[in-house]
Design an enzyme around this catalytic site. Sequence first.
Site, mmCIF file in Angstrom:
data_model
loop_
_atom_site.group_PDB
_atom_site.id
_atom_site.type_symbol
_atom_site.label_atom_id
_atom_site.label_comp_id
_atom_site.label_asym_id
_atom_site.label_seq_id
_atom_site.Cartn_x
_atom_site.Cartn_y
_atom_site.Cartn_z
ATOM 1 N N CYS A 138 -64.514 -37.580 -40.961
ATOM 2 C CA CYS A 138 -65.584 -37.783 -39.790
ATOM 3 C C CYS A 138 -65.901 -36.734 -38.918
ATOM 4 C CB CYS A 138 -64.806 -38.855 -39.033
ATOM 5 S SG CYS A 138 -66.222 -39.391 -37.665
ATOM 6 N N CYS A 141 -66.327 -36.930 -35.214
ATOM 7 C CA CYS A 141 -65.010 -36.993 -34.774
ATOM 8 C C CYS A 141 -64.353 -35.780 -34.530
ATOM 9 C CB CYS A 141 -64.118 -38.046 -35.447
ATOM 10 S SG CYS A 141 -64.844 -39.414 -36.008
ATOM 11 N N ASP A 142 -64.552 -34.740 -35.536
ATOM 12 C CA ASP A 142 -63.618 -33.827 -35.617
ATOM 13 C C ASP A 142 -64.534 -32.415 -35.606
ATOM 14 O OD1 ASP A 142 -61.384 -35.596 -35.358
ATOM 15 O OD2 ASP A 142 -61.332 -35.633 -37.769
#
Length: 317
Positions: A138, A141-142
Amino acid sequence: MSENIEKVKCLIIGSGPAGYTAAIYAARAELKPVMYQGMQPGGQLTITTEVENFPGYPDGAQGPAMMEDMKKQAERFGTDIRWGEIVEVDASKRPFRVKADDGKELEAETLIIATGASARWLGMPSEQEYNGFGVSACATCDGYFYKGKVVAVVGGGDTAAEEASYLSNLVEKVYLIHRRDELRASKAMQNRVLKNPKIEMVWDSVPKEIVGKQEGFSKAVTGVIVENVKTGEQKTIEIDGFFVAIGHKPNSDMFKGILDMDETGYLATAPDSTKTNVEGIFAAGDIQDKIYRQAVTAAGTGCMAALEAERFLGEQE
Ligand code: NDP
């Protein structure tokens, strides 16, 4: 099915942000929700490390800790949270009859399906070893953790193209590794990727292994070995982060033939609603969302599902 059946007003299947948010709302509306957590209690966030984009956590939070907080909040209002999986659903009439993996049977007046989706992985041992330490599924997300660094994205669909574009705004360089010499992504996304000077295509190639190093008590990715499928030639590309974007699998197998879904298994819901094609069954989170797939959007639809279940039950009285 036997007649020793527990009766519930609202049964929630799945325990990610969608399930817990539905539980918080349903419990506060006194629907006395019962939740079956499923095979991965807490869902996909339990396999990430830091979550920085969920509002209300100014310093970020660890994914597993955040899910523990959501669980506590759902319990505080009386949600009955249970280990185990629902393995069978009979939606042919209301109340719906369901069966858990321990053989227990329940009758539910409403069902909220929040079973989520699972990222597809390539299956290399090193991918699991470095998961959360440089390997991610992701970028939203990261990606932030790789500001100014070099990363690789694997895949050739819209997700891979979108993740590579998103990352290119943060990082120094993105290698987009694809197993063919043509992207599957839409033409518009292809153009964006191919014209982006920060993205370098690695065509006809598959990752063989991720390489990394120990850093104190932690570890970090340092490169990926890729093989050209046409020539068999292998090379190591130096990277700091490795993003797998080869698709997701919605956890909807149990609902085949019961609920409407698209060809990839995402449950169909009415526009601006979590209603499925069966009255009294609602779907929230990644099981019905293949576009956004964020914890906060899942939580949003979890809230919608509980409100819709409450309204539905009110209309039945
Ligand atoms: P897709 O199934 O479309 O693409 C998966 C990609 O990964 C393909 O390029 C495939 O290669 C590659 N792949 C699959 N398995 C492997 C493997 N084992 N090793 C190496 N490569 C592999 O998934 P997406 O998640 O990209 O998209 C899913 C759906 O969601 C699509 O319909 C897409 O259009 C949609 N979507 C739409 C978005 C939007 O509109 N903004 C954003 C994101 C997704 P190959 O091409 O060779 O099969």
